[in-house]
Enzyme design. Structure first.
Site, PDB file in Angstrom:
ATOM      1  N   GLU A  96    -130.100   8.508   5.263  1.00  0.00           N
ATOM      2  CA  GLU A  96    -129.987   9.336   6.460  1.00  0.00           C
ATOM      3  C   GLU A  96    -131.232   9.192   7.333  1.00  0.00           C
ATOM      4  O   GLU A  96    -132.335   9.029   6.833  1.00  0.00           O
ATOM      5  CB  GLU A  96    -129.787  10.805   6.062  1.00  0.00           C
ATOM      6  CG  GLU A  96    -128.473  10.998   5.311  1.00  0.00           C
ATOM      7  CD  GLU A  96    -128.178  12.441   4.958  1.00  0.00           C
ATOM      8  OE1 GLU A  96    -127.020  12.839   5.091  1.00  0.00           O
ATOM      9  OE2 GLU A  96    -129.082  13.171   4.540  1.00  0.00           O
ATOM     10  N   CYS A 109    -137.089  10.774  12.290  1.00  0.00           N
ATOM     11  CA  CYS A 109    -137.480  11.029  10.910  1.00  0.00           C
ATOM     12  C   CYS A 109    -136.802   9.959  10.053  1.00  0.00           C
ATOM     13  O   CYS A 109    -135.577   9.867   9.999  1.00  0.00           O
ATOM     14  CB  CYS A 109    -137.034  12.438  10.513  1.00  0.00           C
ATOM     15  SG  CYS A 109    -137.368  12.824   8.804  1.00  0.00           S
ATOM     16  N   CYS A 116    -134.814   9.250  -4.505  1.00  0.00           N
ATOM     17  CA  CYS A 116    -136.239   9.538  -4.704  1.00  0.00           C
ATOM     18  C   CYS A 116    -136.464   9.799  -6.177  1.00  0.00           C
ATOM     19  O   CYS A 116    -135.635  10.427  -6.838  1.00  0.00           O
ATOM     20  CB  CYS A 116    -136.636  10.766  -3.874  1.00  0.00           C
ATOM     21  SG  CYS A 116    -138.399  11.125  -3.959  1.00  0.00           S
ATOM     22  N   CYS A 120    -138.795  16.786  -6.719  1.00  0.00           N
ATOM     23  CA  CYS A 120    -139.296  18.103  -6.333  1.00  0.00           C
ATOM     24  C   CYS A 120    -138.109  19.068  -6.390  1.00  0.00           C
ATOM     25  O   CYS A 120    -137.013  18.738  -5.897  1.00  0.00           O
ATOM     26  CB  CYS A 120    -139.873  18.077  -4.921  1.00  0.00           C
ATOM     27  SG  CYS A 120    -141.284  16.961  -4.760  1.00  0.00           S
ATOM     28  N   CYS A 123    -136.096  19.989  -3.105  1.00  0.00           N
ATOM     29  CA  CYS A 123    -135.742  18.938  -2.142  1.00  0.00           C
ATOM     30  C   CYS A 123    -134.441  18.232  -2.538  1.00  0.00           C
ATOM     31  O   CYS A 123    -134.264  17.845  -3.690  1.00  0.00           O
ATOM     32  CB  CYS A 123    -136.892  17.927  -2.072  1.00  0.00           C
ATOM     33  SG  CYS A 123    -136.593  16.584  -0.909  1.00  0.00           S
ATOM     34  N   GLY A 164    -137.017   9.895   0.247  1.00  0.00           N
ATOM     35  CA  GLY A 164    -137.921   9.036  -0.511  1.00  0.00           C
ATOM     36  C   GLY A 164    -139.383   9.359  -0.312  1.00  0.00           C
ATOM     37  O   GLY A 164    -139.759  10.206   0.492  1.00  0.00           O
ATOM     38  N   GLU A 165    -140.187   8.681  -1.106  1.00  0.00           N
ATOM     39  CA  GLU A 165    -141.647   8.867  -1.040  1.00  0.00           C
ATOM     40  C   GLU A 165    -142.225   7.604  -0.401  1.00  0.00           C
ATOM     41  O   GLU A 165    -142.279   6.537  -1.031  1.00  0.00           O
ATOM     42  CB  GLU A 165    -142.181   9.082  -2.460  1.00  0.00           C
ATOM     43  CG  GLU A 165    -143.676   8.984  -2.603  1.00  0.00           C
ATOM     44  CD  GLU A 165    -144.474   9.842  -1.620  1.00  0.00           C
ATOM     45  OE1 GLU A 165    -144.093  10.990  -1.356  1.00  0.00           O
ATOM     46  OE2 GLU A 165    -145.490   9.326  -1.099  1.00  0.00           O
ATOM     47  N   SER A 196    -145.736  11.222   5.309  1.00  0.00           N
ATOM     48  CA  SER A 196    -145.812  12.423   4.477  1.00  0.00           C
ATOM     49  C   SER A 196    -145.711  11.989   3.021  1.00  0.00           C
ATOM     50  O   SER A 196    -144.812  11.232   2.654  1.00  0.00           O
ATOM     51  CB  SER A 196    -144.664  13.362   4.848  1.00  0.00           C
ATOM     52  OG  SER A 196    -144.689  14.502   4.032  1.00  0.00           O
ATOM     53  N   SER A 219    -147.927  16.901   1.007  1.00  0.00           N
ATOM     54  CA  SER A 219    -147.100  18.037   0.576  1.00  0.00           C
ATOM     55  C   SER A 219    -147.812  18.742  -0.571  1.00  0.00           C
ATOM     56  O   SER A 219    -147.872  18.223  -1.681  1.00  0.00           O
ATOM     57  CB  SER A 219    -145.730  17.531   0.114  1.00  0.00           C
ATOM     58  OG  SER A 219    -145.041  16.969   1.204  1.00  0.00           O
ATOM     59  N   LEU A 220    -148.338  19.917  -0.293  1.00  0.00           N
ATOM     60  CA  LEU A 220    -149.127  20.630  -1.304  1.00  0.00           C
ATOM     61  C   LEU A 220    -148.248  21.642  -2.049  1.00  0.00           C
ATOM     62  O   LEU A 220    -148.079  21.564  -3.249  1.00  0.00           O
ATOM     63  CB  LEU A 220    -150.318  21.299  -0.606  1.00  0.00           C
ATOM     64  CG  LEU A 220    -151.514  21.660  -1.471  1.00  0.00           C
ATOM     65  CD1 LEU A 220    -152.005  20.482  -2.294  1.00  0.00           C
ATOM     66  CD2 LEU A 220    -152.649  22.186  -0.589  1.00  0.00           C
ATOM     67  N   HIS A 221    -147.741  22.595  -1.335  1.00  0.00           N
ATOM     68  CA  HIS A 221    -146.725  23.531  -1.838  1.00  0.00           C
ATOM     69  C   HIS A 221    -147.154  24.460  -2.974  1.00  0.00           C
ATOM     70  O   HIS A 221    -146.327  25.206  -3.506  1.00  0.00           O
ATOM     71  CB  HIS A 221    -145.443  22.799  -2.252  1.00  0.00           C
ATOM     72  CG  HIS A 221    -144.889  21.887  -1.200  1.00  0.00           C
ATOM     73  ND1 HIS A 221    -145.067  22.081   0.138  1.00  0.00           N
ATOM     74  CD2 HIS A 221    -144.156  20.738  -1.313  1.00  0.00           C
ATOM     75  CE1 HIS A 221    -144.473  21.107   0.816  1.00  0.00           C
ATOM     76  NE2 HIS A 221    -143.930  20.278  -0.039  1.00  0.00           N
ATOM     77  N   ASN A 319    -136.012  25.531   3.445  1.00  0.00           N
ATOM     78  CA  ASN A 319    -134.620  25.343   3.898  1.00  0.00           C
ATOM     79  C   ASN A 319    -133.742  25.261   2.662  1.00  0.00           C
ATOM     80  O   ASN A 319    -133.915  24.361   1.852  1.00  0.00           O
ATOM     81  CB  ASN A 319    -134.470  24.020   4.664  1.00  0.00           C
ATOM     82  CG  ASN A 319    -135.255  24.029   5.942  1.00  0.00           C
ATOM     83  OD1 ASN A 319    -135.212  24.985   6.697  1.00  0.00           O
ATOM     84  ND2 ASN A 319    -135.992  22.958   6.186  1.00  0.00           N
ATOM     85  N   CYS A 362    -135.933  19.450   7.078  1.00  0.00           N
ATOM     86  CA  CYS A 362    -136.817  18.961   6.013  1.00  0.00           C
ATOM     87  C   CYS A 362    -136.203  19.223   4.646  1.00  0.00           C
ATOM     88  O   CYS A 362    -135.819  20.347   4.342  1.00  0.00           O
ATOM     89  CB  CYS A 362    -138.120  19.746   6.011  1.00  0.00           C
ATOM     90  SG  CYS A 362    -139.246  19.286   7.256  1.00  0.00           S
TER      91      CYS A 362
HETATM   92  N1  SAH Z   1    -141.760  12.423  -0.143  1.00  0.00           N
HETATM   93  C1  SAH Z   1    -142.500  12.849   0.998  1.00  0.00           C
HETATM   94  C2  SAH Z   1    -141.686  12.898   2.285  1.00  0.00           C
HETATM   95  C3  SAH Z   1    -140.329  13.520   2.271  1.00  0.00           C
HETATM   96  S1  SAH Z   1    -140.140  15.237   2.419  1.00  0.00           S
HETATM   97  C4  SAH Z   1    -143.182  14.162   0.730  1.00  0.00           C
HETATM   98  O1  SAH Z   1    -142.960  14.741  -0.321  1.00  0.00           O
HETATM   99  O2  SAH Z   1    -143.998  14.580   1.532  1.00  0.00           O
HETATM  100  C5  SAH Z   1    -140.825  15.756   3.931  1.00  0.00           C
HETATM  101  C6  SAH Z   1    -141.355  17.204   3.873  1.00  0.00           C
HETATM  102  O3  SAH Z   1    -140.267  18.145   3.706  1.00  0.00           O
HETATM  103  C7  SAH Z   1    -142.278  17.432   2.687  1.00  0.00           C
HETATM  104  O4  SAH Z   1    -143.365  18.225   3.003  1.00  0.00           O
HETATM  105  C8  SAH Z   1    -141.353  18.136   1.740  1.00  0.00           C
HETATM  106  O5  SAH Z   1    -142.021  18.793   0.745  1.00  0.00           O
HETATM  107  C9  SAH Z   1    -140.589  19.054   2.665  1.00  0.00           C
HETATM  108  N2  SAH Z   1    -139.383  19.614   2.062  1.00  0.00           N
HETATM  109  C10 SAH Z   1    -138.637  19.094   1.055  1.00  0.00           C
HETATM  110  N3  SAH Z   1    -137.615  19.902   0.746  1.00  0.00           N
HETATM  111  C11 SAH Z   1    -137.702  20.961   1.582  1.00  0.00           C
HETATM  112  C12 SAH Z   1    -136.896  22.143   1.785  1.00  0.00           C
HETATM  113  N4  SAH Z   1    -135.809  22.361   1.065  1.00  0.00           N
HETATM  114  N5  SAH Z   1    -137.289  23.001   2.734  1.00  0.00           N
HETATM  115  C13 SAH Z   1    -138.379  22.760   3.499  1.00  0.00           C
HETATM  116  N6  SAH Z   1    -139.154  21.664   3.376  1.00  0.00           N
HETATM  117  C14 SAH Z   1    -138.820  20.779   2.423  1.00  0.00           C
END
Ligand code: SAH
Length: 375
Positions: A96, A109, A116, A120, A123, A164-165, A196, A219-221, A319, A362
């Site tokens: 996509e 994007c 992937c 996570c 995601c 993907g990463e 990212s 992406s820290l989270h 999301n 995202c």
């Molecule tokens: N693999 C990379 C890029 C893809 S995700 C990464 O991890 O950064 C792009 C961004 O969307 C990342 O910051 C990811 O953590 C965030 N993301 C993934 N799932 C999400 C969700 N359900 N809601 C909001 N952001 C999300």
């Protein structure tokens, strides 16, 4: 199936294409003409490249190809500002690509892998597992197709935040970035592209040595290993403190600001305690850099505090996806989280994702492979 001996034009930079032309006995300046057609005029068929003789067009077809994936589906969000494309690659993997319009920004994007492997929890992209890396041409073509189908005259930003990463597909990603950046190909500024990453430390190190002014988002989270490790398995390999240290080194070497992305999930990582812990974690980065970087650089992101200029935080309310039964915090809780970071001198923005109604926000993108009867 395309013949494997044909060279995909979109896999080559301007110089490489020129050299290939030379090698095959074509005049090298013809490479520039072909690139004009492809990148500036959106023509992907040699037969339609009318400033080349008919004979030359036929000859090119014998050595080169311009493989465009099939558009399986296109969806436009209700507000008309997001367009999601479902693209079928040559081996039937579906990926996509999302185009997002906001004021004067026209952003694509881009996906970097089919599936992937990082899993996570929040995601969608990793839920069906990992299939394969995309090639440089499969990355580049997404930008072209998004531009053409959205009828956007100029793409102003590219974010490698799709499926993907990106740093796990480092070689092809860098190749695609150089093609997109090259004035003789797509010609978008490096500063207008953002990678990212979920935090693949060795590749963050490699990127810092590239000498390219690309934007990096990490992406820290989670502010510690317990919180981050519970939702991001990659944290077992690259724990929070080592990741932050790698970012500190990256900033020191490249003199560029890093954006930390932090999704906010109620009951998981979004409490005031976590906001304070995140502030402490990132203040550490700031202090080190502050001593080493000239005052002018310190305020590069417009921050009004000495700490904030070194990194910034982008809060993303979660999301929802069907596999992760959680919610985003309330608006007030989000604002409170932001205030705590800001009161600690960390520049913090909140990104309310666009395109949720078409699952284009995202983390909502997914890939599958078509098999047998649904091909
Ligand atoms: N693999 C990379 C890029 C893809 S995700 C990464 O991890 O950064 C792009 C961004 O969307 C990342 O910051 C990811 O953590 C965030 N993301 C993934 N799932 C999400 C969700 N359900 N809601 C909001 N952001 C999300």
């Amino acid at each position: 199936m395309n013949s494997p001996s044909l060279i995909n034009v979109l896999d080559l930079g301007a110089e490489e294409l020129k050299n290939k032309f030379k090698e095959l006995g074509f005049e090298p300046y013809r490479a520039g003409q072909v690139l004009q057609w492809v990148y500036k005029k959106g023509v992907y068929d040699f037969s339609r490249m009318t400033n080349l003789s008919l004979d030359l067009r036929e000859k090119f077809k014998k050595s080169f190809l311009l493989a465009m994936p099939e558009v399986v589906e296109r969806e436009v969000s209700e507000d008309g500002n997001s367009l999601k494309l479902l693209l079928k690659l040559e081996d039937n993997h579906l990926i996509e690509t999302v185009y997002i319009r906001s004021d004067d920004r026209h952003t694509v994007c881009v996906s970097s892998q089919a599936g992937c492997k990082f899993h996570c929890a929040f995601c969608a992209s990793g839920q069906n597992g990992f299939f394969r890396n995309l090639t440089a041409s499969e990355i580049v073509v997404q930008v072209l197709m998004a531009r053409d189908i959205s009828s956007s005259k100029k793409i102003t930003n590219i974010v490698f935040m799709g499926i993907g990463e990106p740093l796990d597909n480092y070689g092809q990603l860098m190749k695609a970035i150089r093609i997109l950046n090259s004035k003789n190909a797509f010609g978008i500024g490096a500063r207008k592209m953002t990678i990212s990453t979920c935090g693949v430390i060795p590749k963050i190190e490699a990127l810092s040595a590239e000498g390219i002014q690309i934007e990096l988002a990490v992406s820290l989270h989670g502010p510690n290993d317990t919180v981050r490790g519970a939702i991001m398995p990659v944290n077992n390999t690259y724990p929070v403190k080592s990741l932050v240290e790698a970012c500190r080194q990256y900033i020191k070497k490249t003199k560029r600001v890093i954006t930390f992305e932090y999704i906010l999930v109620k009951g998981v990582n979004a409490s005031e305690k976590e906001a304070r812990e995140l502030s402490r974690l990132l203040k550490g980065i700031s202090a080190t850099k502050r001593r080493r970087i000239s005052p002018k650089r310190r305020f590069v992101d417009g921050s009004d505090t000495p700490f904030g200029g070194l990194c910034k935080v982008n809060l993303i309310p979660y999301n929802p996806i069907q596999e992760f039964f959680h919610d985003a915090p309330s608006y007030d809780e989000i604002v409170q989280f932001q205030k705590i970071l800001q009161s600690n001198g960390i520049k913090t923005t909140v990104r309310f994702s666009k395109g949720q109604d078409i699952q284009a926000a995202c983390g909502q993108l997914r890939s599958v492979k078509l098999t047998g009867n649904n091909k």
